[in-house]
Design a protein around this motif. Structure first.
Motif, mmCIF file in Angstrom:
data_model
loop_
_atom_site.group_PDB
_atom_site.id
_atom_site.type_symbol
_atom_site.label_atom_id
_atom_site.label_comp_id
_atom_site.label_asym_id
_atom_site.label_seq_id
_atom_site.Cartn_x
_atom_site.Cartn_y
_atom_site.Cartn_z
ATOM 1 N N ASP A 86 29.168 43.939 46.054
ATOM 2 C CA ASP A 86 29.814 44.845 45.092
ATOM 3 C C ASP A 86 31.027 45.542 45.699
ATOM 4 O OD1 ASP A 86 27.888 44.630 42.805
ATOM 5 O OD2 ASP A 86 26.531 45.144 44.445
ATOM 6 N N GLY A 99 23.345 43.745 41.231
ATOM 7 C CA GLY A 99 22.516 42.869 40.406
ATOM 8 C C GLY A 99 21.034 43.134 40.564
ATOM 9 N N LYS A 123 37.094 43.624 44.993
ATOM 10 C CA LYS A 123 35.951 44.266 45.655
ATOM 11 C C LYS A 123 36.238 44.618 47.112
ATOM 12 C CE LYS A 123 32.510 42.469 42.648
ATOM 13 N NZ LYS A 123 31.202 41.849 42.611
#
Ligand code: DER
Length: 224
Positions: A86, A99, A123
């Motif tokens: 992330d 997730g 990211k």
């Protein structure tokens, strides 16, 4: 799902590091999705590998793609783990868990000789923390764990999905912790995992060996 060109480019590039005979860790999320699809193509073209999955979602996708999965009692070691993130910084420190797969992902990453992380360029950050840090907690007395995290300044929020409390594959909750900026990731990692009820947190600090960054024009670059 709309194709993200950067994620697809990074995900597919990572599959190129897989060699015949390897045991492969299959990550979770929309970038690792492309890696698993590419591995499926390679397996159908004759690539001889075995794999383990970091989530029920990735396990299902792997089965659909015909990727041979093995049980953990058959795993001596994992040669390469390919997973998303992330957030990632230039020192290959990661925030993962968006997730909800962070616990299984970290177990696999820690048992892997190499961890190749695949991300879209957005990211890549200078400092971790803008993305809320996922912390997996036991459901038992989660309210007490929540209050312990508040007391150490974690600003936790219980993750919900479809108006229900989100449950991980392991039957735990996720508290997303809003730090904005993480100054000492190693110290925070230890502090969080020292709170009774915390199963694991989404800081991956010493696992990634290669970061593949996909751009919107389909180009990729790597940091090792
Ligand atoms: O949960 C995770 O750590 C996943 O790897 C995920 O957060 C990665 O994100 P992606 O769907 O953008 O690849």
């Amino acid at each position: 799902m709309q194709t993200n060109i950067g994620k697809k480019a990074a995900g597919e590039k990572a599959a190129g590091y897989i060699k015949p005979g390897m045991t492969v860790g299959l990550g979770t999320g929309s970038t690792a999705y492309y890696t698993i699809l590419r591995i499926g193509e390679l397996v159908r073209d004759g690539l001889d590998i075995k794999a383990v999955a970091t989530s029920a979602q990735s396990e299902e996708l792997a089965r659909e793609q015909g990727i041979p999965l093995i049980d953990f009692d058959q795993v001596d070691s994992i040669d390469i783990d390919i997973d998303g993130a992330d957030e990632a910084d230039a020192q290959l420190q990661l925030i993962k868990g968006g997730g909800g797969a962070l616990l299984r992902e970290k177990i696999i990453a820690a048992a892997s000789k190499e961890m190749v992380v695949v991300i879209d360029e957005q990211k890549l950050v200078k400092h971790l923390g803008k993305f809320p840090l996922p912390v997996e907690v036991a459901t038992f007395a989660w309210e007490l764990t929540f209050r312990q995290l508040v007391a150490i300044g974690a600003h936790p929020v219980l993750r919900m999905k479809d108006n229900q409390r989100f449950l991980t594959d392991n039957g735990n909750y996720i508290l997303d912790c809003h730090y904005q900026k993480i100054h000492n990731a190693a110290a925070l990692h230890a502090q969080l995992n020292n709170v009774p009820g915390v199963m694991e947190n989404g800081l991956f600090l010493h696992y990634a060996t290669r970061l593949i960054i996909g751009a919107a024009d389909g180009s990729v670059r790597e940091i090792t």
